[in-house]
Design a protein around this motif. Structure first.
Motif, PDB file in Angstrom:
ATOM      1  N   CYS A   8       0.766  -1.261  -0.040  1.00  0.00           N
ATOM      2  CA  CYS A   8      -0.007  -0.115  -0.168  1.00  0.00           C
ATOM      3  C   CYS A   8       1.073   1.424  -0.124  1.00  0.00           C
ATOM      4  CB  CYS A   8      -0.784  -0.096   1.356  1.00  0.00           C
ATOM      5  SG  CYS A   8      -1.904   1.538   1.449  1.00  0.00           S
ATOM      6  N   CYS A  11      -0.350   3.072   3.663  1.00  0.00           N
ATOM      7  CA  CYS A  11      -0.401   2.316   5.130  1.00  0.00           C
ATOM      8  C   CYS A  11       0.820   1.513   4.855  1.00  0.00           C
ATOM      9  CB  CYS A  11      -1.386   1.881   5.718  1.00  0.00           C
ATOM     10  SG  CYS A  11      -2.060   0.289   4.945  1.00  0.00           S
ATOM     11  N   CYS A  23      -5.853  -1.136  -1.261  1.00  0.00           N
ATOM     12  CA  CYS A  23      -5.463  -1.796  -0.083  1.00  0.00           C
ATOM     13  C   CYS A  23      -6.681  -2.266   0.925  1.00  0.00           C
ATOM     14  CB  CYS A  23      -4.602  -0.815   0.891  1.00  0.00           C
ATOM     15  SG  CYS A  23      -4.382  -1.231   2.351  1.00  0.00           S
ATOM     16  N   CYS A  26      -6.649   0.105   4.231  1.00  0.00           N
ATOM     17  CA  CYS A  26      -7.061   1.523   4.300  1.00  0.00           C
ATOM     18  C   CYS A  26      -7.495   1.976   3.072  1.00  0.00           C
ATOM     19  CB  CYS A  26      -5.722   2.520   4.667  1.00  0.00           C
ATOM     20  SG  CYS A  26      -4.701   2.599   3.117  1.00  0.00           S
ATOM     21  N   GLY A  28      -6.255   2.335   0.348  1.00  0.00           N
ATOM     22  CA  GLY A  28      -5.263   3.290  -0.747  1.00  0.00           C
ATOM     23  C   GLY A  28      -4.901   2.437  -1.838  1.00  0.00           C
TER      24      GLY A  28
END
Ligand SMILES: [Zn+2]
Length: 400
Positions: A8, A11, A23, A26, A28
């Motif tokens: 990611c 994170c 991700c 999170c 992302g």
């Protein structure tokens, strides 16, 4: 096990390399991450030189099983003697029009199709303003996969290549962003591989092979500057990543080239944000350069970072000057590029005039696609024109 994972960007969570949209922790964006100890043990200039004349020449630095070969990559790097003299620099052209469907997108499509095969995915889908759709259709055909392409009707150069390669091509009466919206609905319904979605972290890695090749073709010496056009920003971000990775892999050393990005005035969300030193805001493209008509550039911030961190810059080229630069490229080098090549040359001329690129410097201009796409087909191209409505698309696909 494979020598790579997904990591990611936000994170830094590391996950197995599967087709995923984001991700899991999170939401992302994710990038492919390599085991660099393993890469350094496996790769040398000699192993690269002994490799295939395709993107898989750099297989240890790419995802995928490195079997599918449609002839993407290892394109010529040619010295542009007359244009060098005109500009007062030592100019090389990286001829991406020499790829099988005539643009650098074949590199991305090859990786995407290989990763799809690796994971048992049977259908590839993408939204495209032209070049990506052709490339995905061709790679899917070679891999024995189905291909679905969504392209904005009238605003795209999609056509005979994709349809001839057996893709189902939908010309959407709307914008590229409408195509992306329809694609989002398909994502909910089908376990497909989306080249600009769940396969994008892998596909995007294909673009960095341009960096690898041009440095190898310059006898492992970094040029002083690289100039290329920008749409989503993926190419610039990945060129920068590739240059850094050559150093990490122990294949080249020395200062990294300054990267110069170029956008047409009618589709310049990245160049405008760079010029005003602000975040990128989405725009509605109004450019005749179809291959750069993207209003919401996914890798735009990374592209700005690539330009800033290397000491280059972003340039906007006026719409009514682009064809003049495309012609100048053809008249001085014999290379007939698509208009994105004119945008890139416009940026190079600007950088030379302003002193951002100095006399005698060694520069690579990435000519991302060819000016002519084939029309050698004896029957009408099977493109299905639809309104930008999910229901209509689903009905065409036989889903009610
Ligand atoms: Zn995350």
């Amino acid at each position: 096990m494979s020598g790579y994972a997904l990591r990611c960007r936000v994170c830094e969570e590391v996950a197995p390399p599967e087709p995923v949209d984001a991700c899991r922790r999170c939401d992302g964006p994710t990038d492919v991450a390599y085991d660099w100890e393993r890469v350094r043990r496996t790769v040398s200039r000699e192993t690269v030189a002994a490799g295939p004349r395709s993107v898989w020449r750099y297989a240890p630095l790419l995802p995928g099983a490195a079997r599918l070969d449609v002839g993407a990559g290892w394109t010529p790097l040619v010295r542009a003697g007359r244009l060098s003299s005109l500009l007062g620099v030592e100019l090389f052209l990286k001829l991406e029009g020499a790829n099988p469907t005539l643009s650098f997108k074949d590199r991305l499509a090859t990786i995407a199709a290989q990763v799809a095969l690796d994971h048992g995915v049977t259908t590839l889908c993408c939204s495209s303003t032209g070049n990506l759709g052709d490339a995905v259709a061709a790679a899917a055909a070679a891999a024995g996969l189905e291909a679905i392409v969504l392209a904005p009707a009238g605003e795209s150069a999609i056509g005979s290549t994709a349809a001839a390669a057996g893709a189902r091509v939908f010309a959407v009466r709307g914008t590229y962003d409408d195509c992306r919206r329809l694609q989002g609905a398909l994502r909910e319904l089908f376990p497909w591989g989306f080249v600009d979605g769940n396969l994008h972290p892998y596909a995007a890695e294909g673009a960095k092979t341009i960096s690898f090749e041009l440095v190898e073709q310059l006898d492992w010496r970094q040029p002083d500057a690289i100039v290329c056009p920008a749409a989503s920003g993926t190419l610039l971000a990945k060129l920068a990543q590739g240059l850094a990775e050559l150093e990490t892999a122990g294949l080249s050393a020395g200062p990294l080239p300054r990267l110069f990005g170029a956008q047409p005035a009618g589709a310049s969300p990245i160049a405008s944000a760079y010029a005003d030193d602000r975040n990128i805001s989405r725009i509605r493209p109004a450019t005749h350069v179809h291959s750069l008509a993207i209003g919401d550039p996914a890798y735009g911030e990374l592209a700005i970072g690539a330009v800033r961190s290397t000491g280059g810059r972003f340039v906007t080229v006026d719409e009514d000057e682009i064809s003049r630069f495309t012609d100048l490229l053809a008249e001085s080098t014999g290379v007939f590029a698509d208009c994105a090549g004119g945008v890139a040359l416009g940026a190079l001329v600007d950088a030379v005039a302003s002193g951002a690129i100095e006399h005698g410097e060694r520069v690579v201009l990435v000519v991302t696609g060819a000016g002519i796409k084939p029309h050698g087909h004896d029957r009408p191209v099977a493109v299905e024109e639809i309104d930008p409505h999910v229901d209509e698309l689903l009905a065409r696909l036989g889903v009610s």
